[in-house]
Write a protein that holds these residues in place. Structure first.
Motif, mmCIF file in Angstrom:
data_model
loop_
_atom_site.group_PDB
_atom_site.id
_atom_site.type_symbol
_atom_site.label_atom_id
_atom_site.label_comp_id
_atom_site.label_asym_id
_atom_site.label_seq_id
_atom_site.Cartn_x
_atom_site.Cartn_y
_atom_site.Cartn_z
ATOM 1 N N GLY A 15 -46.904 -39.488 -30.003
ATOM 2 C CA GLY A 15 -47.370 -40.870 -29.852
ATOM 3 C C GLY A 15 -48.518 -41.190 -30.791
ATOM 4 N N GLU A 16 -48.693 -42.478 -31.049
ATOM 5 C CA GLU A 16 -49.683 -42.919 -32.033
ATOM 6 C C GLU A 16 -51.115 -42.694 -31.563
ATOM 7 O OE1 GLU A 16 -47.189 -44.884 -31.000
ATOM 8 O OE2 GLU A 16 -45.905 -45.009 -32.793
ATOM 9 N N VAL A 17 -51.372 -43.006 -30.287
ATOM 10 C CA VAL A 17 -52.753 -42.956 -29.776
ATOM 11 C C VAL A 17 -53.238 -41.518 -29.687
ATOM 12 C CG1 VAL A 17 -54.229 -43.526 -27.812
ATOM 13 C CG2 VAL A 17 -52.469 -45.125 -28.520
ATOM 14 N N VAL A 18 -52.425 -40.611 -29.132
ATOM 15 C CA VAL A 18 -52.828 -39.203 -28.994
ATOM 16 C C VAL A 18 -52.944 -38.563 -30.377
ATOM 17 C CG1 VAL A 18 -52.259 -36.984 -27.933
ATOM 18 C CG2 VAL A 18 -51.675 -39.087 -26.755
ATOM 19 N N GLY A 19 -52.011 -38.890 -31.268
ATOM 20 C CA GLY A 19 -52.075 -38.366 -32.637
ATOM 21 C C GLY A 19 -53.326 -38.835 -33.360
ATOM 22 N N ALA A 20 -53.675 -40.112 -33.183
ATOM 23 C CA ALA A 20 -54.891 -40.658 -33.808
ATOM 24 C C ALA A 20 -56.141 -39.997 -33.235
ATOM 25 C CB ALA A 20 -54.956 -42.169 -33.587
ATOM 26 N N ARG A 21 -56.138 -39.704 -31.934
ATOM 27 C CA ARG A 21 -57.290 -39.024 -31.314
ATOM 28 C C ARG A 21 -57.449 -37.606 -31.859
ATOM 29 N NH1 ARG A 21 -56.218 -41.791 -26.132
ATOM 30 N NH2 ARG A 21 -57.844 -43.371 -25.958
#
Length: 567
Positions: free
Chosen positions: A302-308
């Motif tokens: 996912g985008e949010v977990v990857g960005a974190r």
């Protein structure tokens, strides 16, 4: 005896200094430290052997970039080969301030390299008295060269920063987290403030942004009626809830509120609603940015977990360098060190806990699936970091593998082997990469064509007319051509409409000419009787062909028409 030479890199160029009495200097290090400050004492120990000035600022920047990366530049190699003594009774040694460039020089040349100790002190003295040791160099010129090189080096580092794409992701995820906190705080403030007037609404509507929209819409609860039921349904998206809000407003226990207080509540709630809308837009931006920078990691967790994960690691490159064991507990550092200190159980997962896979796994399998997921995240981040054409094929395949592993823990179905999955992924990825490259080449060709057209039209515009460019598209009408076309069209239309009028005009002009000719003939007869010399002249005029004179009025009439049109 050891013959020591010290290499000094300055913004003006490379300098090589010969050090006298190296062994004595090494024994008397405290005295050397004191003598560094005075130029006279320092000059007795160190002498300039050679100096290589940089030809331009660009050459200086290239050399400094090479030194910072620990690479021997061609200029430095030539300088040392020319000026460094190789043969002789004394052993030659080269002193360098940086160990990284020292290791590179040792590989290049067969001499011993020294760093630290005496070399560090001598380098300090050279840095202090450099403008005095080199002839023709002033302190002002040296400081200017240092300032200019410092600016260009910093500018180049910022411009060619490999993490510049990651920086946008790091900033956007940090802002997203901050917005979540702020929207939550502000929504609670709206609930508390508007709850004095309409306390029953809190129990009916639990969503924060929806509550703020309703507070903005309802205003004074006493003004709610059956007519406002449709607008309530649009916000709540539920007819039963809208009816419940209407009924609660009729029998509410809330206090009465003044119009000015309502205005302030409505203003504040509108700000909260706008913040919530902005957050949605920011999330879309983050999604698009992740699909460009790290598509495989985004497809996997996912985008949010990857960005974190990227934000916590500092950059995508740093995340790719981490082993899977570090990625697994990334974000749980406090718990890890506390467990090590108290000799307790270490954490099983960090930021990857927020992915859906660990939540779906059973309690006994959470540790196993987090370890497996961290392994796949490491593979995905490395593919994203070092692949030329970014595609999400590998991320999708890795996600399928994690799904299969989850089903294996639950049902016992044997998952596919990693080798087979990766072979499939490589085949698909090559096809997708070729397609992307083809599209990029097509775009590049179109862009070049557009630029070529623009240049041609600009060249023509200097002579014929001005060329306009609107949003990168060429719009260059040639004014003269248009005018000519319009004139020819108008002439044709007028010729079709009034052929009879033109014929009538021609007849009238012909009659006038005949009358003139007759008058002239009578005059000639009268003059013939008077003088014979005049006769001859007039005969000559009579012999002139009168036919071309009939054509003149047509040309005149056309000229008049053209003048009328231009006016």
């Amino acid at each position: 005896m050891v013959l020591l030479h010290v290499l000094f890199e300055h913004a003006a160029g490379y300098a090589l200094f010969a050090v006298k009495e190296v062994e004595e200097i090494g024994m008397l290090l405290p005295q050397v430290e004191e003598s560094v400050l005075s130029l006279g004492k320092f000059n007795s120990m160190v002498s300039l052997a050679a100096f290589f000035p940089f030809k331009s600022a660009q050459a200086a920047l290239e050399n400094m970039n090479a030194i910072s990366e620990g690479v021997v530049h061609a200029d430095l190699k030539l300088f040392l080969e020319t000026n460094l003594p190789r043969s002789g009774k004394k052993k030659a040694a080269l002193g360098v301030s940086d160990a990284k460039i020292g290791a590179a020089l040792q590989e290049e040349f067969t001499i011993s390299i020294q760093t630290g100790g005496v070399v560090a002190e001598i380098t300090r003295g050279v840095r202090l008295h450099f403008h005095s040791l080199v002839k023709g160099l002033t302190a002002q010129a040296a400081s200017k060269a240092q300032l200019g090189l410092g600016h260009s080096y910093s500018r180049a580092k910022v411009k060619f920063n490999v993490n510049r794409a990651d920086n946008m992701i790091i900033q956007s995820i940090a802002l997203l987290d901050q917005l979540d906190k702020d929207i939550n705080t502000f929504s609670m403030r709206v609930r508390e403030w508007y709850g004095y007037h309409f306390p029953e609404l809190i129990k009916i509507v639990s969503d924060n942004s929806m509550y703020c929209r309703l507070a903005q819409l309802i205003g004074n609860r006493k003004e709610l009626s059956e007519e406002s039921l449709e607008s309530l349904e649009e916000v709540v998206m539920d007819g039963a809830k809208a009816q419940a809000i209407l009924e609660a407003s009729r029998s509410s226990m809330g206090m009465d509120i003044s119009p000015i207080d309502l205005i302030n509540i409505e203003r504040f709630s509108s700000r909260v609603v706008s913040l919530a809308d902005y957050r949605l837009g920011l999330q879309e931006y983050l999604r698009s940015k992740m699909s460009q920078v790290a598509p495989n990691l985004a497809a996997l967790i996912g985008e949010v977990v990857g960005a974190r994960l990227i934000s916590h690691a500092g950059s995508l490159t740093n995340l790719a360098k981490y082993p899977a064991s570090t990625v697994q507990i990334l974000g749980a550092e406090k718990a890890l060190f506390r467990a090590l200190k108290t000799r307790g159980n270490t954490p099983k997962y960090g930021l990857i806990f927020h992915s859906t896979f660990i939540g779906r796994a059973a309690a006994k399998n959470k540790g196993r699936i987090s370890r497996y997921l961290a392994n796949k995240c490491t593979i995905a981040s490395r593919i994203d970091c070092f692949s030329e054409v970014p595609t999400s094929v590998f991320g999708d395949k890795l996600r399928e593998q994690v799904e299969e592993r989850l089903s294996f823990y639950e049902t016992g179905d044997v998952p596919r082997k990693n080798v087979d999955v990766m072979k499939e992924a490589v085949k698909e990825a090559t096809g997708v990469a070729a397609e992307i490259k083809r599209k990029l080449e097509k775009k590049e060709k179109k862009r070049k064509k557009r630029e070529k057209k623009l240049q041609e039209l600009q060249a023509n515009g200097e002579t014929n007319g001005e060329a306009k460019v609107v949003d990168g598209e060429v719009d260059a009408p040639v004014v003269k051509k248009k005018k000519k076309k319009q004139e020819t069209e108008e002439m044709e239309v007028q010729a079709d409409e009034t052929p009879t009028a033109a014929n009538g005009a021609e007849d009238a002009s012909a009659k006038k000419k005949k009358q003139k000719i007759e008058v002239e003939a009578t005059d000639d007869q009268a003059e013939e009787a008077a003088t014979p010399a005049k006769k001859k002249k007039k005969r000559k005029t009579e012999n002139v062909d009168p036919e071309p004179a009939e054509v003149i009025p047509e040309a005149v009439s056309k000229k008049k028409k053209k003048r009328g049109k231009t006016e």
